[in-house]
Motif scaffolding. Structure first.
Motif, mmCIF file in Angstrom:
data_model
loop_
_atom_site.group_PDB
_atom_site.id
_atom_site.type_symbol
_atom_site.label_atom_id
_atom_site.label_comp_id
_atom_site.label_asym_id
_atom_site.label_seq_id
_atom_site.Cartn_x
_atom_site.Cartn_y
_atom_site.Cartn_z
ATOM 1 N N TYR A 42 -4.116 6.680 -2.884
ATOM 2 C CA TYR A 42 -3.949 5.395 -2.214
ATOM 3 C C TYR A 42 -3.738 4.359 -3.309
ATOM 4 C CZ TYR A 42 -5.431 1.229 0.416
ATOM 5 O OH TYR A 42 -5.510 -0.011 1.006
ATOM 6 N N VAL A 76 -2.528 0.492 -4.401
ATOM 7 C CA VAL A 76 -2.274 -0.876 -3.950
ATOM 8 C C VAL A 76 -1.564 -1.612 -5.079
ATOM 9 C CG1 VAL A 76 -3.278 -3.006 -3.100
ATOM 10 C CG2 VAL A 76 -4.334 -0.812 -2.514
ATOM 11 N N GLU A 134 0.862 -1.171 0.000
ATOM 12 C CA GLU A 134 0.000 0.000 0.000
ATOM 13 C C GLU A 134 0.903 1.227 0.000
ATOM 14 O OE1 GLU A 134 -3.941 -1.035 2.514
ATOM 15 O OE2 GLU A 134 -2.088 -1.095 3.659
#
Lengths: 94, 94
Positions: free
Chosen positions: B43, B45, B6
């Motif tokens: 964000y 991932v 992450e």
């Protein structure tokens, strides 16, 4: 009590993510071939004053449903931590 | 080993955040007056295959510096967790 909340908004796994694909393509072009998948999402940090953590979490959940996330295509996750009382005028902390 | 990383990309505290201000304004318009600040970030991932966690972290750090974050105005934070070996053809997990 003042709280600091982190809200993570991600596309549902079944939804196409063109931003993530573009980032993966850019990483491959730079030689980072070990990357097999990239998913792009939003990371929001909110500061809010609520009487307790239960109330804060309920309000954040309502915010996420109404504005922060699009429930049709996005999931969200909320993490909450207290940061003490609101800073008052004349407080020495910077 | 396959890793799930992450990457949290945030504007530096001294940088103006018009997206965050707009979200705060929207929340206030909806009656969420307890929110004093909103900071908007990214964000990401990533799934990647690397021999070990040290190598994975070094690669992710290089990716963040070269592509994922703009070091002039943004900070980033990386969290890493192993997710096991790459899925092979015929694997029963869905």
């Amino acid at each position: 009590m003042r709280y600091r909340a982190e809200v993570f908004v991600t596309l549902k796994p079944v939804v196409n993510d063109p931003a993530g694909l573009t980032i993966r393509g850019g990483l491959h072009a730079l030689g980072f071939d070990s990357v097999t998948e990239v998913r792009a999402g939003k990371y929001l940090v909110l500061t809010l004053d609520e009487p307790d953590a239960t109330e804060a979490r309920a309000r954040l959940d309502a915010m996420a449903k109404q504005l922060l996330a699009n429930a049709v295509i996005e999931d969200y996750r909320i993490e909450l931590e207290p940061v003490g009382e609101p800073v008052v005028a004349g407080d020495a902390s910077a």
